[in-house]
Design a protein around this motif. Structure first.
Motif, PDB file in Angstrom:
ATOM      1  N   ARG B  99       0.822  -1.216   0.000  1.00 25.67           N
ATOM      2  CA  ARG B  99       0.000   0.000   0.000  1.00 25.67           C
ATOM      3  C   ARG B  99       0.852   1.261   0.000  1.00 25.67           C
ATOM      4  NH1 ARG B  99      -5.112  -2.338   1.977  1.00 25.67           N
ATOM      5  NH2 ARG B  99      -4.003  -3.447   3.602  1.00 25.67           N
ATOM      6  N   ARG B 103       1.142   3.863  -3.238  1.00 17.61           N
ATOM      7  CA  ARG B 103       0.760   5.275  -3.129  1.00 17.61           C
ATOM      8  C   ARG B 103       1.922   6.186  -3.508  1.00 17.61           C
ATOM      9  NH1 ARG B 103      -2.565   9.074  -1.389  1.00 17.61           N
ATOM     10  NH2 ARG B 103      -4.228   7.521  -1.179  1.00 17.61           N
ATOM     11  N   SER B 104       3.088   5.842  -3.039  1.00 18.82           N
ATOM     12  CA  SER B 104       4.264   6.648  -3.374  1.00 18.82           C
ATOM     13  C   SER B 104       4.503   6.648  -4.880  1.00 18.82           C
ATOM     14  CB  SER B 104       5.479   6.080  -2.632  1.00 18.82           C
ATOM     15  OG  SER B 104       6.677   6.567  -3.181  1.00 18.82           O
ATOM     16  N   ARG B 106       2.344   6.084  -7.273  1.00 19.02           N
ATOM     17  CA  ARG B 106       1.318   6.885  -7.951  1.00 19.02           C
ATOM     18  C   ARG B 106       1.585   8.375  -7.791  1.00 19.02           C
ATOM     19  NH1 ARG B 106      -4.477   8.960  -6.078  1.00 19.02           N
ATOM     20  NH2 ARG B 106      -2.992   9.823  -4.570  1.00 19.02           N
ATOM     21  N   ASP B 107       1.971   8.772  -6.589  1.00 19.25           N
ATOM     22  CA  ASP B 107       2.184  10.200  -6.345  1.00 19.25           C
ATOM     23  C   ASP B 107       3.340  10.753  -7.173  1.00 19.25           C
ATOM     24  OD1 ASP B 107       0.061  10.265  -4.651  1.00 19.25           O
ATOM     25  OD2 ASP B 107       1.243  10.132  -2.801  1.00 19.25           O
ATOM     26  N   ILE B 162      -1.676   1.348 -10.876  1.00 18.84           N
ATOM     27  CA  ILE B 162      -1.009   2.578 -10.452  1.00 18.84           C
ATOM     28  C   ILE B 162      -0.919   3.591 -11.593  1.00 18.84           C
ATOM     29  CG2 ILE B 162       1.255   3.504  -9.764  1.00 18.84           C
ATOM     30  CD1 ILE B 162       1.506   0.819  -8.074  1.00 18.84           C
ATOM     31  N   SER B 165      -4.256   5.029 -12.266  1.00 18.60           N
ATOM     32  CA  SER B 165      -4.635   5.923 -11.176  1.00 18.60           C
ATOM     33  C   SER B 165      -3.896   7.250 -11.242  1.00 18.60           C
ATOM     34  CB  SER B 165      -4.369   5.244  -9.832  1.00 18.60           C
ATOM     35  OG  SER B 165      -5.149   4.065  -9.715  1.00 18.60           O
ATOM     36  N   HIS B 201     -11.728  12.234   1.510  1.00 23.46           N
ATOM     37  CA  HIS B 201     -10.706  12.412   0.473  1.00 23.46           C
ATOM     38  C   HIS B 201     -11.294  12.959  -0.813  1.00 23.46           C
ATOM     39  CE1 HIS B 201      -7.795  10.611   3.004  1.00 23.46           C
ATOM     40  NE2 HIS B 201      -8.288   9.386   2.943  1.00 23.46           N
ATOM     41  N   ASP B 205      -8.484   9.974  -4.851  1.00 22.61           N
ATOM     42  CA  ASP B 205      -7.994   9.177  -3.732  1.00 22.61           C
ATOM     43  C   ASP B 205      -9.006   8.128  -3.304  1.00 22.61           C
ATOM     44  OD1 ASP B 205      -5.560  10.342  -3.662  1.00 22.61           O
ATOM     45  OD2 ASP B 205      -5.925  11.597  -1.904  1.00 22.61           O
ATOM     46  N   PHE B 208      -8.797   5.383  -5.766  1.00 25.22           N
ATOM     47  CA  PHE B 208      -7.504   4.698  -5.617  1.00 25.22           C
ATOM     48  C   PHE B 208      -7.509   3.794  -4.390  1.00 25.22           C
ATOM     49  CE2 PHE B 208      -3.040   4.714  -4.016  1.00 25.22           C
ATOM     50  CZ  PHE B 208      -2.462   4.038  -5.063  1.00 25.22           C
ATOM     51  N   ASN B 209      -7.990   4.310  -3.278  1.00 25.55           N
ATOM     52  CA  ASN B 209      -8.011   3.498  -2.065  1.00 25.55           C
ATOM     53  C   ASN B 209      -8.923   2.284  -2.207  1.00 25.55           C
ATOM     54  OD1 ASN B 209      -6.204   5.132  -0.670  1.00 25.55           O
ATOM     55  ND2 ASN B 209      -7.830   6.490   0.078  1.00 25.55           N
TER      56      ASN B 209
END
Lengths: 227, 227
Positions: B99, B103-104, B106-107, B162, B165, B201, B205, B208-209
């Motif tokens: 997880r 997220r990292s 994707r960011d 990812i 997203s 969110h 997000d 994505f979550n």
DNA sequence: CTCACTAAATGAATGACGTTCATTTAGATT
DNA sequence: AATCTAAATGAACGTCATTCATTTAGTGAG
């Protein structure tokens, strides 16, 4: 960015509807020619000049019907969206319908990668086939018990996976060849060398099936969990 | 397409290693300047001329170190790959590590969308940071019990999600506004209007979550199922 | 110390490409 | 027959990535 061929007449219909005097072009012709061009010669060949030539028209003539090349891409995208198979949502159980829809969706756009930024970033406004596709999918989700507050998120999540998977279909076979860096990445190198999937599918299909099964199962569980 | 700055000397090292006589440029300088340019002015500003100007050099000089603009993009991509946080795979349980990594990942790339086709379609050969990232992830999967035959498929499936997203993060807020087509798509229109997520969110997000939780849970279950 | 070698940098040129704009064309309306 | 209007034209522009013959400036050999 405007795709409507003409504005809706606000008050009394003075001017007759239909295409103007001596028009050679229209959205339909442009879309058809663009689609044919792309199918035959790929997206590299989809230029405004090439499109104009295919239509026996000067490049600048296109701008009477379309405000930019992005608009052309949007026309093509919407046309392709009509090829995504949503029929399973009508009569099959949710899990199976999602699987069939997702595969069809991926297959359509893996052959049209340059459109993915268009679908993913441009409003669906005035893209009828696109909206129609979303409506069928939404209906399927709702009838499967999804609360209307969460349907869009679930569809977007699946779509994200589908877009990424469409790219993966087009990846070269040696995309993970570490080259001279094999020794600094032993685990990765080994995993790439031993990559194998139960059914004899190609690599992209194996990853797609694994991910799709996982996400569908996970979404099903999430739905069940919230009563 | 060749990224190695110089070929490895095959036999006796006649010529001294290191940069040539009066060189102003190298992969490091080009990468740094490209990254700075993109960060400050976006990808529209990342042109060969602009890059050359930033380096106080003629555009053609770049081609002594890079064979095409694609090569520049690959340099930038690899540099960014070093910013993806894989540290959680060292000490956190698999689910949580995945997880945090996802997220990292994707960011980092939601701020660099034009690189997604590069990552997704170009071989990792000679992209050291990229290979290093994959190695850390692979190691984490293996230590969590994934068989080496299936690790790559699982990672690719997550990556696909990812990438998709990352696009979604950049979608405009009104991307699903049906416009004049609202009446032909009642279910979709309603679902869009009622879209809401438990935690406050933003939409990207939330999707994505939802998708990430589903896929992680689904993959975990798939792993457990095959003993 | 000098000359020859070589990689790197230069600057001019090329060919696509998307897009703009003043002008012309041709059918429909009055 | 005169007029109106949307559509089509063709020339032009600016931006790109990329090429190539030429020049520049350190380096090592004699």
């Amino acid at each position: 960015m405007i795709l409507s061929e003409r504005a809706v007449p606000v008050k009394p219909v003075r001017r007759r509807a239909g295409r103007p005097p001596h028009a050679l072009l229209g959205h339909a012709q442009i879309t058809k020619a663009a689609l044919a061009l792309v199918t035959r010669h790929g997206y590299k060949a989809l230029t405004m000049s090439g499109l104009a030539k295919a239509l026996n028209v000067a490049p600048s003539a296109l701008y009477n019907h379309v405000s930019s090349k992005q608009d052309v891409l949007l026309l093509v995208e919407d046309a392709l969206m009509g090829r995504v198979d949503v029929s399973a949502f009508a009569d099959k159980p949710w899990e199976e319908a999602v699987r069939l829809w997702a595969r069809s969706y991926r297959d359509v756009f893996s052959a049209h990668l340059p459109l993915i930024p268009v679908i993913a970033l441009l409003p669906v406004t005035n893209a009828p086939q696109t909206v129609k596709m979303y409506d069928a999918v939404t209906d399927g989700f709702l009838r499967a018990g999804w609360p209307k507050e969460r349907v869009v998120d679930a569809v977007v999540a699946l779509e994200s996976f589908i877009y990424g998977s469409a790219y993966d279909v087009n990846a070269p076979a040696d995309i993970f060849a570490p080259g001279e860096l094999a020794d600094v990445a032993p685990h990765f190198t080994s995993a790439v060398a031993h990559r194998r999937n139960p059914s004899g599918h190609n690599d992209a299909d194996a990853a797609f099936n694994l991910g799709l099964d996982a996400m569908v199962a996970g979404l099903e569980a999430a739905l069940a969990a919230q009563h």
